[in-house]
Each structure stands twice: as structure tokens, then as C-alpha cells.
Design an enzyme around this catalytic site. Sequence first.
Site, PDB file in Angstrom:
ATOM      1  N   ASP A   1       1.023  -0.902  -0.595  1.00 44.67           N
ATOM      2  CA  ASP A   1       0.300   0.178   0.202  1.00 44.67           C
ATOM      3  C   ASP A   1       0.577   1.289   0.080  1.00 44.67           C
ATOM      4  OD1 ASP A   1       1.138  -0.603   2.827  1.00 44.67           O
ATOM      5  OD2 ASP A   1      -1.101  -0.653   2.964  1.00 44.67           O
TER       6      ASP A   1
ATOM      7  N   ASN B   1      -7.238  -3.200  14.771  1.00 45.16           N
ATOM      8  CA  ASN B   1      -8.882  -3.125  14.450  1.00 45.16           C
ATOM      9  C   ASN B   1      -9.149  -4.278  13.784  1.00 45.16           C
ATOM     10  OD1 ASN B   1      -7.619  -2.524  11.760  1.00 45.16           O
ATOM     11  ND2 ASN B   1      -9.085  -0.291  11.865  1.00 45.16           N
TER      12      ASN B   1
ATOM     13  N   HIS C   1      -7.346  -4.914  10.360  1.00 44.91           N
ATOM     14  CA  HIS C   1      -6.807  -4.467   9.011  1.00 44.91           C
ATOM     15  C   HIS C   1      -5.775  -5.085   8.404  1.00 44.91           C
ATOM     16  CE1 HIS C   1      -4.907  -0.647  10.387  1.00 44.91           C
ATOM     17  NE2 HIS C   1      -3.434  -1.550   9.504  1.00 44.91           N
TER      18      HIS C   1
ATOM     19  N   GLU D   1      -9.839  -1.209   5.955  1.00 50.59           N
ATOM     20  CA  GLU D   1     -10.058  -1.252   7.218  1.00 50.59           C
ATOM     21  C   GLU D   1     -11.505  -2.201   7.651  1.00 50.59           C
ATOM     22  OE1 GLU D   1      -8.674  -0.341   9.064  1.00 50.59           O
ATOM     23  OE2 GLU D   1      -8.161   1.861   8.138  1.00 50.59           O
TER      24      GLU D   1
END
Length: 256
Positions: A66, A135, A137, A142
Site C-alpha cells: 500500500d 482493528n 486490517h 479497514e
Amino acid sequence: MHVILCDSAAEVAVAAADLVTRRVRRGPAVLGLATGGTPQPTYRELIRRHREKRLSFARATAFTLDEYVGLIPTDPRSYRATILRDFAAHVDLPLERLHTPQGGAPDPAAEAQRYEELIAAAGGVDLQILGIGTNGHIGFNEPGSSLSSRTTVRALTRQTRTDNSRFFGRDPVPRLCITQGLGTISRAQEVVLLAVGRGKARAVRDMVEGPVSARCPASVLQFHPRTTVLLEQEAASQLEYLDDYREAARLLHERD
């Protein structure tokens, strides 16, 4: 999903480096490289093996996961600069075969499509290194991301921006990114996910033992036929079936 419990973060790094070493020594390899704090010890171990044991990346190609939208490659906070600093500049990986999304591209959506096609043209990723966010990801997918998504532009949650704010000092963390999608990641031939620290324990539990759900994007790896999850004790602390994972690892080791 093969869960391996390690005694320390250092042991996680060595185990991950062993898997990368095995794949690279088999011949030309397409590697997927994660950035962030978790894989840094693995990269340091691979650099050591390159320098001391002649581990060569000369026939490898690499793709990062990314990039932040708006950051050009020379920005020291970009993931291009980060992977160079943490790994690629210290081994013999040809830099023309180190690929990252172009965060400064004028059309991020078009850049995401270009990057997806570039991965496909390379024959896909052979071995993908991953971390996991607090979380759940992976990459910058997400919670709520499609489990079949391809490389795309995504908005970063407040939690992720808070987690990454330490890299930006007083500057705001970018709100958008280009990331390989969950479907793209799932197409890798082999996945190696590393998790260290109590802060990752809930996400690890949801990934390994929870339902496959967009609530925990990493849970999509339950469907992947060759995923190895390397955990140190704190990251594994909320898993219910620890004894089963230890027994399975012992039996597989004895078979080898």
C-alpha cells in the site's frame, strides 16, 4: 491456517525469515512486502542472512502492499522510502523490480488499477508478508472492506490514523491510501502473517477463531490454503485453542 506460537518477537522474526529464505532459494520469487513496525525485525534478519550467508534477492521481484495518497516516493514517510530504508536498499534486490503504488499519481483510482494489473503481469505474489492492525486490517483494508476487493483507493479509519500518527510527528496522517485489496492478497500463493504484542491480541483472536467477516478483514485468510500465522505470546493471549495449536505444531515438526 497454520498457527505457530513463538516465545518472543525475535523468534517470530526468525521463523518468518526462514519461510522467506526457503522460497527465495527455490528460484525466482515474487515477494509481497509489508511495512510498519512488526516486519522490521524480519527484514533485519534477512539483511543479516544476505550479508553473512549470501542469501540473494537478485532474482526476486517485490510489491509493497500500500501507499498513502499524496505522498511522493521520496517523502521519507512514504512506504516506498520506508521499504527502501528497512530492507531493499540493504540487499541485492534490483530496485527496478521493487514496485510500490504511486501515492502522488494525479488519478489514484487509475493508479490502483495499474498496480493491480502490474501484480497480475508478474504472475501474482508467491509469498506475501503481512502484519495485522489493531482493528483487524491487513494492508489498508479497514473493517467493512469487501472480502473479494482488488487494489483500490480507501479511506483510513480514525483508529488507523491514530496508530500511525507516530510516523508523522505534528503533521496529519493522510486520510486516503492505495492498497492491495483482500481479494488481491488472497491470491498470493503463500501468506505469512506476523503479530506481536498484547495490542494485537483481540484482532488475532477474531482473525483465527472468529467468523469470517468484514468486521475483521484479516479473517478472510481462514479461506486461504497456505497461510502461516506467527504469534508471540502476548499476541496469542486471547486465543481459546492454544493447546491445540501447540500440539498441531509439534506433530507437524515431528513429521518434517
